[in-house]
Design a protein around this motif. Structure first.
Motif, PDB file in Angstrom:
ATOM      1  N   GLU A  34     -14.232  -1.906  -8.977  1.00 15.60           N
ATOM      2  CA  GLU A  34     -13.166  -1.890  -9.990  1.00 15.60           C
ATOM      3  C   GLU A  34     -12.002  -1.031  -9.492  1.00 15.60           C
ATOM      4  OE1 GLU A  34     -12.122  -3.232 -12.904  1.00 15.60           O
ATOM      5  OE2 GLU A  34     -10.472  -1.792 -12.789  1.00 15.60           O
ATOM      6  N   ARG A  35     -10.808  -1.591  -9.597  1.00 11.38           N
ATOM      7  CA  ARG A  35      -9.599  -0.917  -9.106  1.00 11.38           C
ATOM      8  C   ARG A  35      -9.252   0.342  -9.914  1.00 11.38           C
ATOM      9  NH1 ARG A  35      -3.643  -3.054 -10.081  1.00 11.38           N
ATOM     10  NH2 ARG A  35      -4.580  -3.155 -12.131  1.00 11.38           N
ATOM     11  N   ALA A 263     -11.728   1.447  -6.677  1.00  8.32           N
ATOM     12  CA  ALA A 263     -11.987   0.631  -5.481  1.00  8.32           C
ATOM     13  C   ALA A 263     -11.199  -0.667  -5.611  1.00  8.32           C
ATOM     14  CB  ALA A 263     -13.488   0.349  -5.365  1.00  8.32           C
ATOM     15  N   GLU A 264     -10.032  -0.724  -4.985  1.00  6.16           N
ATOM     16  CA  GLU A 264      -9.154  -1.888  -5.131  1.00  6.16           C
ATOM     17  C   GLU A 264      -9.353  -2.858  -3.967  1.00  6.16           C
ATOM     18  OE1 GLU A 264      -5.045  -0.966  -5.688  1.00  6.16           O
ATOM     19  OE2 GLU A 264      -4.453  -3.081  -5.732  1.00  6.16           O
ATOM     20  N   VAL A 265      -9.732  -4.070  -4.311  1.00  3.07           N
ATOM     21  CA  VAL A 265      -9.937  -5.080  -3.270  1.00  3.07           C
ATOM     22  C   VAL A 265      -8.579  -5.597  -2.793  1.00  3.07           C
ATOM     23  CG1 VAL A 265     -10.839  -7.414  -2.854  1.00  3.07           C
ATOM     24  CG2 VAL A 265     -12.221  -5.736  -4.105  1.00  3.07           C
ATOM     25  N   ALA A 266      -8.415  -5.696  -1.482  1.00  8.38           N
ATOM     26  CA  ALA A 266      -7.168  -6.216  -0.903  1.00  8.38           C
ATOM     27  C   ALA A 266      -7.353  -7.626  -0.369  1.00  8.38           C
ATOM     28  CB  ALA A 266      -6.696  -5.294   0.221  1.00  8.38           C
ATOM     29  N   ALA A 267      -8.560  -7.918   0.121  1.00  2.24           N
ATOM     30  CA  ALA A 267      -8.773  -9.229   0.750  1.00  2.24           C
ATOM     31  C   ALA A 267     -10.227  -9.659   0.626  1.00  2.24           C
ATOM     32  CB  ALA A 267      -8.395  -9.165   2.223  1.00  2.24           C
ATOM     33  N   THR A 281      -8.215  -1.763  -0.316  1.00  4.09           N
ATOM     34  CA  THR A 281      -6.874  -1.334   0.110  1.00  4.09           C
ATOM     35  C   THR A 281      -6.946  -0.087   1.002  1.00  4.09           C
ATOM     36  OG1 THR A 281      -6.705  -0.230  -2.023  1.00  4.09           O
ATOM     37  CG2 THR A 281      -5.514  -2.305  -1.793  1.00  4.09           C
ATOM     38  N   ASP A 282      -8.046   0.679   0.905  1.00  5.94           N
ATOM     39  CA  ASP A 282      -8.161   1.858   1.788  1.00  5.94           C
ATOM     40  C   ASP A 282      -8.729   1.476   3.162  1.00  5.94           C
ATOM     41  OD1 ASP A 282     -10.889   1.442   1.452  1.00  5.94           O
ATOM     42  OD2 ASP A 282     -11.242   3.245   0.251  1.00  5.94           O
TER      43      ASP A 282
END
Ligand SMILES: Cc1cc2nc3c(=O)[nH]c(=O)nc-3n(C[C@H](O)[C@H](O)[C@H](O)COP(=O)(O)OP(=O)(O)OC[C@H]3O[C@@H](n4cnc5c(N)ncnc54)[C@H](O)[C@@H]3O)c2cc1C
Length: 529
Positions: A34-35, A263-267, A281-282
């Motif tokens: 979860e972002r 925890a933000e998903v980028a891809a 994203t990290d």
């Protein structure tokens, strides 16, 4: 190196958590990413003003499905519903109307406007509820692909048609609901504009539609799909809507579900047409053979994946999936409850209206929409004031209150200016309506949080801030949600599933999307073994 999970869920909204909790119960090692700093998505409780707990986004419980509540044992984890009163609708000239799930009470209110409408109401209620009961069954279906492009799709469509063969002539009623405007649909039964407005009001809740928009009759019914057995079918959740998602998260955790916030998903990562994991994203990466996305279809397929990994026709369907939103929410910490001029406890039969609709006529609702159609916020918005603190002492300090004002229309993108410069105007227009029907309300405000569609979009990531992740029109429902051929919670990428409100049966805090998606994931897992 992060540990490998069997399944990863992108997004800890109530559907992502529900999907995760079902998977965990089935022994699947599952991680929810979860972002935000808190899980829940549009079902959260946050102390935005010290001492006042806001249900920041969703505010009323009705749709959470009894099977989800029972399967996940939510009562064990603190989930408790406090009934709201019948819906109270103040009208101009100190009059009012009441709408209840008790047919006789509703009739007693309707008779003051039209004897004919009151007399026919029980017949209408039965007629509508027959359609509602079919739709309630459909909630749990995995939409088959009627284009039958392969043997499996043919078999599933045939099984579906056989199962629903008894719908028969009622199919035409469903077609009416799905295609007609709310006003045309209701005008076949009722003559009073106040009575038609009571029901037509629901069609604008969260959608860019007025009562005269084709297809808006369905949205009325979508809001009546809940099976919560409280007064009016609606209730408050003790501790706010976040108590639902906290309970789901706890239920999942008891069976091994892991949740990571911030925890933000980028891809989404793929290999040879199969999902292989996600990158945050990290820069960190989690591997899994199953990824289920709780975020909107637009983000999932247009942002997290390389274009070349998806069929062009599918990309186009997702690009054109309509998400434009005009819904706003103002959360208020205040000294006192709204005192409606028209409210009379003895006549209404309840001490205080905790659930109110201000939108007294079809013309009022349609004009509110007309302004938005041409890019402006409504001159006179329709407003849903709800007052959870009247029944739940945990959300406000003693003697003070929380009032949530949900309403429309406030277009995501304004024709003139933007929400940074025009936010105060929206507040003034909403307060003018509130003070007209509940004089002096605005003078008791301590502090407030104003959420326009871009604010909602920034907070939970739903494109345009759409409260349902996308419009609820026939071209975006059931086997077309979010796109033809991919309404079965799967996607063109093997192992990548959809478990958010962009999928069938759409938005609302119901948990059904998460439950259905988990069922399909488990079905595929069994088939692979
Ligand atoms: C203002 C408002 C009022 C509403 N009122 C009601 C109501 O009273 N009753 C009702 O039943 N329904 C209501 N709804 C609708 C209902 O709340 C939603 O349809 C439902 O909560 C959506 O749930 P979801 O789990 O599908 O998606 P969401 O709740 O949108 O969850 C998606 C999650 O994904 C997360 N996320 C986004 N991007 C990323 C990323 N890159 N990486 C990781 N995580 C990410 C988000 O933070 C969010 O937690 C309302 C909605 C809103 C916005």
């Amino acid at each position: 190196m992060n540990p490998k999970y069997d399944a990863i869920i992108i997004g800890g909204g109530h559907n992502g958590l529900t999907c995760g909790a079902y998977l965990a119960r089935a022994g699947v090692k599952t991680l929810v990413l979860e972002r935000r700093h808190v899980v829940g998505g549009a079902a959260v409780t946050e102390e935005v003003v010290p001492g006042f707990k806001f249900s920041v986004f969703s505010y009323l419980m009705s749709l959470l499905h009894p099977r989800v509540i029972a399967d996940l044992e939510l009562a064990r984890y603190g989930y408790k519903v406090l009934p709201a009163t019948d819906m109270f609708g103040p009208l101009p000239g100190d009059d009012y109307i009441v709408f209840s799930d008790d047919v006789a009470r509703t009739q007693r209110s309707f008779v003051r406007f039209s004897r004919k409408d009151a007399d026919i109401y029980p017949q209408f209620d039965r007629y509508l509820m027959e359609s509602v009961s079919i739709m309630r069954q459909l909630l749990h279906e995995t939409p088959p692909d009627p284009s039958c492009r392969d043997w499996r799709a043919f078999r599933e469509t045939a099984a579906f048609l056989w199962k629903y063969r008894r719908v028969g002539g009622k199919l035409f009623r469903l077609i009416d609901l799905l295609t007609m405007s709310a006003d045309d649909y209701l005008a076949e039964w009722f003559e009073s504009t106040h009575i038609r407005a009571v029901l037509a009001y629901y069609c604008g809740i969260g959608t860019f539609a007025g009562p005269k928009s084709p297809g808006s009759a369905y949205v009325v019914m979508h809001h009546l799909l809940g099976e919560h057995a409280g007064a009016g079918g609606w209730g408050f959740v003790q501790g706010g809507m976040g108590a639902i998602t906290q309970a789901i998260a706890m239920s999942g955790a008891a069976h091994g579900l892991t949740v990571r916030t911030g925890a933000e998903v980028a891809a989404i990562e793929t290999r040879d047409g199969r999902v292989s994991g996600v990158t945050l994203t990290d820069g960190s990466r989690y591997d899994a053979d199953i990824v289920a996305s709780n975020v909107s279809a637009k983000l999932t397929f247009l942002k997290f994946l390389e274009r070349g990994t998806l069929p062009a026709e599918f990309v186009r369907d997702i690009e054109t999936y309509r998400t434009f939103s005009t819904a706003f929410k103002i959360n208020i910490a205040c000294e006192r409850l709204p005192q409606y001029r028209a409210f009379d406890a003895a006549n209404c039969g309840f001490a205080y209206p905790t659930y109110t609709h201000i939108g007294p006529t079809i013309e009022y609702l349609e004009r509110a929409y007309d302004d938005a159609k041409y890019g402006d916020m409504s001159q006179r918005p329709f407003v849903t004031p709800v007052t959870p603190s009247f029944v739940d002492s945990t959300v406000a300090p003693p003697g003070k209150h929380v009032v949530h004002l949900f309403g429309g229309h406030a277009p995501h993108t304004l024709k003139e200016g933007d929400w940074n410069s025009r936010r105060g105007e929206l507040v003034s227009r909403v307060m003018a309506v509130m003070d007209e029907f509940a004089p002096g309300f605005s003078s008791g405000i301590i502090d407030m949080q104003v959420l326009t569609p871009p604010d909602i979009e920034a907070a939970i990531g739903s494109p345009h801030g759409h409260i349902f992740h996308g419009e609820l029109n026939v071209d975006q429902l059931f086997w077309s949600r979010p796109a033809p051929h991919w309404a079965d919670y799967r996607s063109p990428i093997r192992g990548l599933y959809q478990c958010g409100s962009s999928a069938h049966p759409g938005g609302g805090v119901g948990g059904v999307v998460g439950r259905n998606a988990a069922r399909e994931i488990l079905r595929d897992r069994r088939a692979r073994r």
